[in-house]
Design a protein around this motif. Structure first.
Motif, short mmCIF file in Angstrom:
data_model
loop_
_atom_site.label_atom_id
_atom_site.label_comp_id
_atom_site.label_asym_id
_atom_site.label_seq_id
_atom_site.Cartn_x
_atom_site.Cartn_y
_atom_site.Cartn_z
N LEU A 153 1.23 -8.18 2.33
CA LEU A 153 0.60 -7.28 3.31
C LEU A 153 0.76 -5.84 2.88
N TYR A 154 1.96 -5.46 2.51
CA TYR A 154 2.20 -4.06 2.13
C TYR A 154 1.36 -3.67 0.92
N ARG A 155 1.24 -4.57 -0.03
CA ARG A 155 0.41 -4.27 -1.20
C ARG A 155 -1.06 -4.15 -0.80
N ARG A 156 -1.54 -5.02 0.08
CA ARG A 156 -2.93 -4.92 0.55
C ARG A 156 -3.17 -3.60 1.27
N LEU A 157 -2.14 -3.10 1.96
CA LEU A 157 -2.28 -1.84 2.68
C LEU A 157 -2.21 -0.63 1.76
N TYR A 168 15.89 -5.31 -3.14
CA TYR A 168 14.79 -4.64 -2.45
C TYR A 168 13.95 -3.83 -3.42
N ASP A 169 12.71 -3.59 -3.02
CA ASP A 169 11.86 -2.59 -3.66
C ASP A 169 11.65 -1.47 -2.65
N LEU A 170 11.79 -0.24 -3.11
CA LEU A 170 11.39 0.91 -2.30
C LEU A 170 9.90 1.06 -2.51
N MET A 171 9.15 0.91 -1.42
CA MET A 171 7.69 1.00 -1.51
C MET A 171 7.24 2.23 -0.73
N ARG A 172 6.14 2.82 -1.20
CA ARG A 172 5.64 4.02 -0.54
C ARG A 172 4.12 3.97 -0.49
N TRP A 173 3.59 4.37 0.63
CA TRP A 173 2.15 4.54 0.83
C TRP A 173 1.92 6.03 1.01
N ARG A 174 0.87 6.53 0.40
CA ARG A 174 0.55 7.95 0.51
C ARG A 174 -0.79 8.11 1.19
N ALA A 175 -0.85 9.08 2.09
CA ALA A 175 -2.10 9.37 2.80
C ALA A 175 -3.15 9.85 1.82
N ALA A 176 -4.40 9.59 2.15
CA ALA A 176 -5.50 10.07 1.32
C ALA A 176 -5.34 11.57 1.12
N GLY A 177 -5.54 12.00 -0.12
CA GLY A 177 -5.39 13.42 -0.43
C GLY A 177 -3.98 13.78 -0.87
N ALA A 178 -3.01 12.91 -0.57
CA ALA A 178 -1.64 13.18 -0.97
C ALA A 178 -1.35 12.61 -2.35
N SER A 179 -2.26 11.79 -2.84
CA SER A 179 -2.10 11.22 -4.18
C SER A 179 -3.49 10.91 -4.72
N ASP A 180 -3.54 10.37 -5.92
CA ASP A 180 -4.81 9.99 -6.52
C ASP A 180 -5.36 8.72 -5.88
#
Length: 186
Positions: A153-157, A168-180
């Motif tokens: 799910l996290y990867r799909r998101l 554990y893996d530290l995972m991060r999602w970035r808002a549009a415009g905050a990354s490529d």
């Protein structure tokens, strides 16, 4: 722990429409929730402990000790977090612990009882958290056990693994415009 005045049902964060549409409501945790939270925690460790030769009593003692240690750790190291019991139809079905830092939202923990997993509730809730963070121009981080089925799910998101922390893996999602990488949360 929270006082009795803060245990009433709290409205979801502004814009948590997917969670609301799924029938989810929230309340701040209270001391009276500890038994439920311990049972919920134990339900997340069932598969892991199934392969141990321990007796049911040994497993129960281990889980109680681990829950208490985790709870103390979370309370100590995330003192400003929202500690929420997730409910549906008035029934306690999960928990969401989230801390809103200046630069990102940290999902400390999200869990549902087994009978509520895989039904889209976690996805709806996480999409709302991502949308809230995106409106604030923030990233979202979460630590995920490598064998956790929610990793898909996290990867799909759009979460990416930023650091291998062993179990554990530290995972991060970035808002549009905050990354490529632009991620659609709808």
């Amino acid at each position: 722990m929270m006082d009795g005045l803060r245990t009433a049902i709290v409205p979801a964060a502004s814009g948590w429409t997917r969670a609301a549409d799924a029938g989810l409501t929230f309340r701040r945790i209270a001391d009276s929730d500890l038994a439920f939270l311990a049972r919920l925690y134990a339900s997340t460790r069932t598969d892991e402990l199934a392969v141990t030769p321990w007796s049911a009593e040994q497993k129960a003692a281990f889980l109680a000790m681990q829950f208490q240690a985790q709870h103390r750790h979370y309370q100590q190291y995330y003192p400003t977090a929202d500690w929420l019991v997730t409910m549906r139809g008035g029934e306690d079905i999960g928990r969401l612990y989230v801390d809103r830092w200046p630069g990102e939202h940290c999902v400390i923990d999200i869990a549902f009882l087994p009978e509520h997993r895989g039904s889209g509730l976690g996805g709806a809730l996480m999409r709302d958290v991502l949308e809230e963070a995106a409106r604030a121009g923030k990233a979202v981080s979460i630590h995920v056990e490598k064998f956790n089925p929610a990793m898909r799910l996290y990867r799909r998101l759009g979460f990416l693994t930023e650091e291998d922390k062993g179990v554990y893996d530290l995972m991060r999602w970035r808002a549009a415009g905050a990354s490529d990488r632009q991620v659609k949360t709808a």
